[in-house]
Design a protein around this motif. Structure first.
Motif, PDB file in Angstrom:
ATOM      1  N   PHE A  42       3.506   3.858  -8.416  1.00  0.00           N
ATOM      2  CA  PHE A  42       3.998   3.623  -7.060  1.00  0.00           C
ATOM      3  C   PHE A  42       3.997   2.132  -6.797  1.00  0.00           C
ATOM      4  O   PHE A  42       3.004   1.445  -7.053  1.00  0.00           O
ATOM      5  N   MET A  43       5.120   1.623  -6.309  1.00  0.00           N
ATOM      6  CA  MET A  43       5.207   0.221  -5.917  1.00  0.00           C
ATOM      7  C   MET A  43       4.939   0.131  -4.414  1.00  0.00           C
ATOM      8  O   MET A  43       5.789   0.519  -3.602  1.00  0.00           O
ATOM      9  N   PRO A  44       3.775  -0.357  -4.007  1.00  0.00           N
ATOM     10  CA  PRO A  44       3.421  -0.341  -2.584  1.00  0.00           C
ATOM     11  C   PRO A  44       4.121  -1.407  -1.755  1.00  0.00           C
ATOM     12  O   PRO A  44       4.089  -1.333  -0.522  1.00  0.00           O
ATOM     13  N   LEU A  45       4.749  -2.390  -2.413  1.00  0.00           N
ATOM     14  CA  LEU A  45       5.379  -3.487  -1.681  1.00  0.00           C
ATOM     15  C   LEU A  45       6.856  -3.653  -2.015  1.00  0.00           C
ATOM     16  O   LEU A  45       7.476  -4.615  -1.561  1.00  0.00           O
ATOM     17  N   ASP A  46       7.413  -2.753  -2.775  1.00  0.00           N
ATOM     18  CA  ASP A  46       8.791  -2.908  -3.214  1.00  0.00           C
ATOM     19  C   ASP A  46       9.450  -1.544  -3.358  1.00  0.00           C
ATOM     20  O   ASP A  46       8.780  -0.502  -3.318  1.00  0.00           O
ATOM     21  N   GLY A  81       4.372 -10.823  -8.730  1.00  0.00           N
ATOM     22  CA  GLY A  81       4.555 -12.233  -9.028  1.00  0.00           C
ATOM     23  C   GLY A  81       4.754 -13.117  -7.822  1.00  0.00           C
ATOM     24  O   GLY A  81       4.974 -14.324  -7.962  1.00  0.00           O
ATOM     25  N   THR A  82       4.658 -12.544  -6.613  1.00  0.00           N
ATOM     26  CA  THR A  82       4.971 -13.329  -5.411  1.00  0.00           C
ATOM     27  C   THR A  82       3.888 -13.314  -4.342  1.00  0.00           C
ATOM     28  O   THR A  82       3.742 -14.300  -3.598  1.00  0.00           O
ATOM     29  N   GLN A  83       3.125 -12.225  -4.222  1.00  0.00           N
ATOM     30  CA  GLN A  83       2.203 -12.082  -3.102  1.00  0.00           C
ATOM     31  C   GLN A  83       0.760 -12.056  -3.613  1.00  0.00           C
ATOM     32  O   GLN A  83       0.346 -11.092  -4.268  1.00  0.00           O
ATOM     33  N   THR A  89      -3.461  -7.524   2.633  1.00  0.00           N
ATOM     34  CA  THR A  89      -4.072  -6.530   3.515  1.00  0.00           C
ATOM     35  C   THR A  89      -3.297  -5.216   3.470  1.00  0.00           C
ATOM     36  O   THR A  89      -3.869  -4.161   3.713  1.00  0.00           O
ATOM     37  N   THR A  90      -2.019  -5.271   3.109  1.00  0.00           N
ATOM     38  CA  THR A  90      -1.164  -4.084   3.121  1.00  0.00           C
ATOM     39  C   THR A  90      -1.570  -3.079   2.056  1.00  0.00           C
ATOM     40  O   THR A  90      -1.761  -1.890   2.337  1.00  0.00           O
ATOM     41  N   VAL A  91      -1.697  -3.531   0.814  1.00  0.00           N
ATOM     42  CA  VAL A  91      -2.081  -2.620  -0.263  1.00  0.00           C
ATOM     43  C   VAL A  91      -3.503  -2.113  -0.043  1.00  0.00           C
ATOM     44  O   VAL A  91      -3.794  -0.936  -0.258  1.00  0.00           O
ATOM     45  N   ILE A 135      -9.966  -5.982  -9.460  1.00  0.00           N
ATOM     46  CA  ILE A 135     -10.955  -4.901  -9.480  1.00  0.00           C
ATOM     47  C   ILE A 135     -11.848  -4.975  -8.242  1.00  0.00           C
ATOM     48  O   ILE A 135     -12.103  -3.964  -7.572  1.00  0.00           O
ATOM     49  N   ASP A 136     -12.311  -6.182  -7.915  1.00  0.00           N
ATOM     50  CA  ASP A 136     -13.193  -6.360  -6.764  1.00  0.00           C
ATOM     51  C   ASP A 136     -12.454  -6.144  -5.446  1.00  0.00           C
ATOM     52  O   ASP A 136     -12.992  -5.552  -4.505  1.00  0.00           O
ATOM     53  N   ALA A 137     -11.222  -6.619  -5.365  1.00  0.00           N
ATOM     54  CA  ALA A 137     -10.458  -6.525  -4.114  1.00  0.00           C
ATOM     55  C   ALA A 137     -10.243  -5.084  -3.690  1.00  0.00           C
ATOM     56  O   ALA A 137     -10.251  -4.771  -2.493  1.00  0.00           O
ATOM     57  N   TYR A 138     -10.073  -4.184  -4.678  1.00  0.00           N
ATOM     58  CA  TYR A 138      -9.756  -2.798  -4.352  1.00  0.00           C
ATOM     59  C   TYR A 138     -10.825  -1.811  -4.814  1.00  0.00           C
ATOM     60  O   TYR A 138     -10.615  -0.598  -4.743  1.00  0.00           O
ATOM     61  N   GLY A 139     -11.968  -2.315  -5.264  1.00  0.00           N
ATOM     62  CA  GLY A 139     -13.053  -1.437  -5.689  1.00  0.00           C
ATOM     63  C   GLY A 139     -12.621  -0.479  -6.796  1.00  0.00           C
ATOM     64  O   GLY A 139     -12.934   0.710  -6.761  1.00  0.00           O
ATOM     65  N   LEU A 140     -11.949  -1.007  -7.811  1.00  0.00           N
ATOM     66  CA  LEU A 140     -11.331  -0.154  -8.827  1.00  0.00           C
ATOM     67  C   LEU A 140     -12.318   0.319  -9.883  1.00  0.00           C
ATOM     68  O   LEU A 140     -13.209  -0.418 -10.310  1.00  0.00           O
ATOM     69  N   THR A 141     -12.109   1.548 -10.322  1.00  0.00           N
ATOM     70  CA  THR A 141     -12.770   2.052 -11.542  1.00  0.00           C
ATOM     71  C   THR A 141     -11.736   2.347 -12.622  1.00  0.00           C
ATOM     72  O   THR A 141     -12.109   2.783 -13.711  1.00  0.00           O
ATOM     73  N   HIS A 142     -10.465   2.125 -12.325  1.00  0.00           N
ATOM     74  CA  HIS A 142      -9.377   2.337 -13.288  1.00  0.00           C
ATOM     75  C   HIS A 142      -8.407   1.163 -13.232  1.00  0.00           C
ATOM     76  O   HIS A 142      -7.982   0.761 -12.143  1.00  0.00           O
TER      77      HIS A 142
END
Length: 335
Positions: A42-46, A81-83, A89-91, A135-142
């Protein structure tokens, strides 16, 4: 995947002094993350992204695409490559909403267009820091490494990438966290290409533990009339190749580390067509072999087209369908 634009958290003190351990050193202990079984890209910004409040009624696991190096150069993670990820904050709001609904996400680095961070960052330590920011910004485990185009076969870039994966896993294990890494690869009519196989071997040589080998079983020139059967043939060829590359795993364990990524509707290859019937058949294949993951490119395309968009479009499937027809099939996959 081709139909797309390819494109804050402070770093933990230990990341500031990351060093690359030799590949001969003992690997970090494996900690299991909760499975990401049924997860469309899923592209959350495009590509006219659908609202998360609508998506969660159909599927609750997503692979968010794509984080790249800045289009102007540098080793800083950015969406498409741009944001900059650091200013996003959107994603983050989408990720929080999806998790509140009981779902989860991976973030994919790379794609067919743009510059992957592994090609932009000068060494494994800086690359690991860039990945860790996300990883830190979104608390990722994947996380997912979608390696295509010029990045596939770039020995120096692949080496940096897999050394960085090793560092990330060491850091996660030291902190008592899980980090699941998938490697997404294009496919050929005879399974994995020579470049795919060399990449898998390089990951082993660099001590990078890859949890899921995700096969992109589309855009290889399969026949529309027998699409499902042909994908199964390609997947079985890839399975045999992976079994040779990973002799430490049983046949069932190889299946359990293999992901299947499809493309809904028309693909970039005029000979190919994935209908909901194709998806249903391949859901059966994935379930029978207990694959690690079932995915497709992309959720943005999981709706009928309006107007004249040509053969294939990034925001619709180019086939007759109701919204989320393909996502609802994939969401039935449980491993």
């Amino acid at each position: 995947m081709r139909v797309r634009h390819r494109a804050w958290a402070a770093l933990a003190a230990c990341l500031l002094t990351l060093t690359v351990r030799p590949a001969s050193a003992s690997p970090a202990p494996r900690l299991a993350a909760a499975p990401l079984r049924a997860a469309p890209y899923f592209m959350p910004l495009d590509d006219h992204p659908q609202p998360i409040s609508e998506i969660t009624g159909n599927v609750r696991q997503l692979i968010l695409a794509f984080v790249l190096a800045p289009s102007g150069g540098g080793c800083t993670p950015t969406w498409d490559g741009t944001q900059p990820v650091s200013a996003d904050t959107t994603v983050k709001a989408d990720v929080d909403a999806l998790r509140a609904a009981g779902g989860d996400v991976a973030v994919s680095f790379g794609g067919y267009n743009g510059v992957e961070l592994g090609a932009a960052c000068p060494d494994a330590t800086s690359l690991a820091r860039a990945y860790q920011q996300v990883i830190d910004a979104y608390g990722l485990t994947h996380i997912d490494l979608d390696i295509e185009g010029d990045d596939l076969g770039d020995v120096a870039g692949e080496t940096r990438r897999f050394q960085a994966v090793r560092l990330l896993k060491q850091n996660a294990a030291a902190a008592g966290r899980a980090l699941d890494v998938s490697l997404t690869m294009p496919v050929t009519t005879v399974g994995l290409s020579d470049l795919d196989r060399a990449e898998i071997q390089r990951a082993k040589d660099d001590g990078a533990d890859i949890d899921t080998y995700a096969v992109m079983a589309f855009d290889y020139g399969g026949p529309a009339a027998t699409m499902a059967a042909d994908v199964e043939k390609v997947m079985e060829a890839a399975h045999a190749q992976l079994a040779v590359l990973r002799p430490d795993l049983s046949s069932d364990q190889v299946y359990a580390r293999t992901g299947l990524t499809l493309m809904n509707g028309h693909t970039d290859q005029p000979s190919e067509l994935f209908t909901t019937g194709t998806f249903t058949s391949l859901l059966g294949y994935a379930s029978a072999h207990h694959l690690a993951r079932l995915s497709f490119w992309s959720l943005n395309r999981d709706r009928a087209c309006t107007g004249n968009v040509g053969w294939v479009d990034g925001a619709c499937s180019s086939v007759d369908q109701q919204p989320y027809d393909f996502a609802r099939i994939v969401a039935r996959f449980t491993g």
